[in-house]
Design a protein around this motif. Sequence first.
Motif, PDB file in Angstrom:
ATOM      1  N   ILE A 138       0.836  -1.204   0.000  1.00 51.10           N
ATOM      2  CA  ILE A 138       0.000   0.000   0.000  1.00 51.10           C
ATOM      3  C   ILE A 138       0.874   1.259   0.000  1.00 51.10           C
ATOM      4  O   ILE A 138       0.596   2.212  -0.731  1.00 51.10           O
ATOM      5  N   SER A 166       2.184   1.697  -3.399  1.00 52.60           N
ATOM      6  CA  SER A 166       1.135   2.109  -4.333  1.00 52.60           C
ATOM      7  C   SER A 166       0.866   3.611  -4.209  1.00 52.60           C
ATOM      8  O   SER A 166       0.641   4.289  -5.211  1.00 52.60           O
ATOM      9  N   VAL A 167       0.923   4.135  -2.986  1.00 51.83           N
ATOM     10  CA  VAL A 167       0.687   5.570  -2.801  1.00 51.83           C
ATOM     11  C   VAL A 167       1.839   6.358  -3.440  1.00 51.83           C
ATOM     12  O   VAL A 167       1.626   7.392  -4.082  1.00 51.83           O
ATOM     13  N   PHE A 191       0.170   1.901  -8.896  1.00 51.87           N
ATOM     14  CA  PHE A 191      -0.846   2.332  -7.925  1.00 51.87           C
ATOM     15  C   PHE A 191      -2.001   1.322  -7.807  1.00 51.87           C
ATOM     16  O   PHE A 191      -2.190   0.704  -6.765  1.00 51.87           O
ATOM     17  N   PHE A 228      -2.108  -1.432  -4.826  1.00 53.59           N
ATOM     18  CA  PHE A 228      -3.043  -1.097  -3.754  1.00 53.59           C
ATOM     19  C   PHE A 228      -4.002  -2.272  -3.533  1.00 53.59           C
ATOM     20  O   PHE A 228      -4.254  -2.699  -2.399  1.00 53.59           O
TER      21      PHE A 228
END
Length: 262
Positions: A9, A12-13, A48, A52
């Motif tokens: 995560i 992905s950010v 992303f 995510f």
Amino acid sequence: MEKYPKLFIKASVFYLVLGTLMGVLMGTQLITSAGFRFVHIHVNLIGFMAMFIFGVAYHILPRFNGRPVRYPDWIPVQYYLMNIGLVGLLTFYMLGGLWEAGMKSILLGFFSVVTGISVIMFAINIVSVLTEPKPVMTSTPVPLQAGNEEKKTLSSIPVSVPASQPVVKIPQTPPFPAASGIGTGKEIKKGETCDGGVMIGKLLETYPETRKVFAKHYGESCFTCPGQKYETVDQTASMHSMDVNVILKDINEEIEKALKAN
Ligand code: HEM
Ligand code: HEM
């Protein structure tokens, strides 16, 4: 939350910010290169979106379906393959690997395969989570006081274990998948011992001393999981593929110590 779902995560950010910046550069026409469009698309969609989804899926789906991933050791490998694959893919695309034969083209192909393998590893692991929920191991507590008889569960099949250990019972039909049974556990009062049906949240309220048992067996990330409060000891052991009696033994030892100290 476990380390690698969290890392997915976080990564992905990072890719979202990067991909968005690229979009802004393209939108404002500061960059007009056609190759950059490919990078923007794949940073956003593989970096992303896919990452995510991987992170959230690894964290939440095993809990929803009451079944851990079949190959947890693959998750770190999958994480690194995905990141290395993506960076390599983008680099060799930008260097012209799609048009120029030779080393660049071979490396573009290589990193494409690396990314592809990572995606397939995710697919295999996540499909394994979606199979039938795992039967929840139920158990009987170690009685603290003499004469405190074990409660027998009619639907249970006793499994042979050494006489010194409490009997492990596997229900013929799972009473509930680990996650859908959330909130159905019971409370525990001071002076009582713990069994598999007690909710962790209530146990920690009554006996905060037992926290170290969960930290030892499941790691500190256990306490940041919202489900932890409502899951029973049986459900958490099942989720972590652990013998619930090992956990219960440690919990009841802590309870015994706490009661003696008071
Ligand atoms: C501020 C944020 C963003 C800006 C300014 C932006 C801008 C752009 C621009 C200028 C293009 C090129 C259009 C063309 O050449 O035809 C494009 C294409 C694209 N962008 Fe973004 N983008 C942003 C965020 C995102 C995000 C978050 C995603 C995905 C999660 C995304 C996915 C795509 C895709 C898939 C295309 C290709 C569309 C096609 O094939 O026609 N973009 N974007
Ligand atoms: C192993 C993973 C992947 C590889 C190696 C790969 C490779 C490629 C290649 C070589 C192209 C053609 C580029 C060109 O014509 O110049 C392409 C286009 C595209 N890919 Fe991927 N891709 C992958 C995964 C994905 C994923 C997971 C998504 C979406 C979730 C995606 C979305 C797209 C889109 C929207 C285009 C069209 C871009 C355009 O309109 O120019 N790709 N990809």
